[in-house]
Enzyme design. Sequence first.
Site, PDB file in Angstrom:
ATOM      1  CG  ASP A  34      -4.495  39.359  12.046  1.00 47.33           C
ATOM      2  OD1 ASP A  34      -5.825  39.454  11.680  1.00 47.33           O
ATOM      3  OD2 ASP A  34      -3.682  40.027  12.677  1.00 47.33           O
ATOM      4  CE1 TYR A  70     -18.510  43.585  16.199  1.00 46.06           C
ATOM      5  CE2 TYR A  70     -20.695  44.659  16.659  1.00 46.06           C
ATOM      6  CZ  TYR A  70     -19.679  43.602  16.192  1.00 46.06           C
ATOM      7  OH  TYR A  70     -20.346  42.273  15.585  1.00 46.06           O
ATOM      8  CE  LYS A  94     -19.516  43.282  12.235  1.00 45.95           C
ATOM      9  NZ  LYS A  94     -19.303  42.233  11.380  1.00 45.95           N
TER      10      LYS A  94
END
Length: 273
Positions: free
Chosen positions: A79, A168, A172
């Site tokens: 991970d 998200y 980003k």
Amino acid sequence: MSVPARPPEGDHPPSAQRQEGRPVSALAIVTGAGSGIGEALSARLVERGDTVLAIGRRPAPLQALAERHRGRVETLALDVGAEDAPQRVLAALGGRAPARVVHNAGVLAPAGPLTEVERADFTAHLQTNLLAPLFLTQALLPVLAPGARILHISSGAAHHPLAGWGPYCVSKSALHMLYQCWREELRERGILVGSARPGVVDTPMQAQIRKLAEADFPDVEAFRQLKANGQLATPDTVARFLCWLLFDADAARFSERENDIRDAALAPLWQNA
């Protein structure tokens, strides 16, 4: 440790050089290599002469990738958001110097209204999408090959807010700023840092998006229509674009601004590479 000089504008990355008529093999690191863009990019990098350290969470798809490219793909199942991930990557390198690093691993979850996001879920999201690229790059800096290229895989969500994609969009957007900060800090070291927008791609993440409820993601129907109408880019098409950036684009093109696969001015450059 001595600091390598910055390569002149237009210089190509190390493996673009040739020795005795043959390309010099180089080592590339790709995160999120088990599927989608990462899987396709790993295959393209092998075609271009690299050995690839393919990193992902699931051992089975990584092993399948390695079997398709025997002797050219090494695997590391972990991970990337785990605190010990950078040290495990360094151990897997065994003293070798990567010429290319592609931060491709990313997650969408948790999706839904920000009013319902749990702190633990948001933290886990940031560990993968933001902290992993930051601290892996940090750990790799002392061992990177001179002129190495580090590439962040960006998204339109970095620049345009979408209801239901709060984490998200935030991660980003932060990744985009991280690329710019690294670019400035590493400019004099001869390490190039770039960012690429791959467009809307037919990947497992897109399949997850199409399964979202409209209450969680109001724009979900538009994404379903992209799939139904055959408007998704293939991972291999994106891999070609990314390989052009990693191997063929000059230093200024690679790093001075984010490169978008949908930029018509770039199409003749990468599609004919």
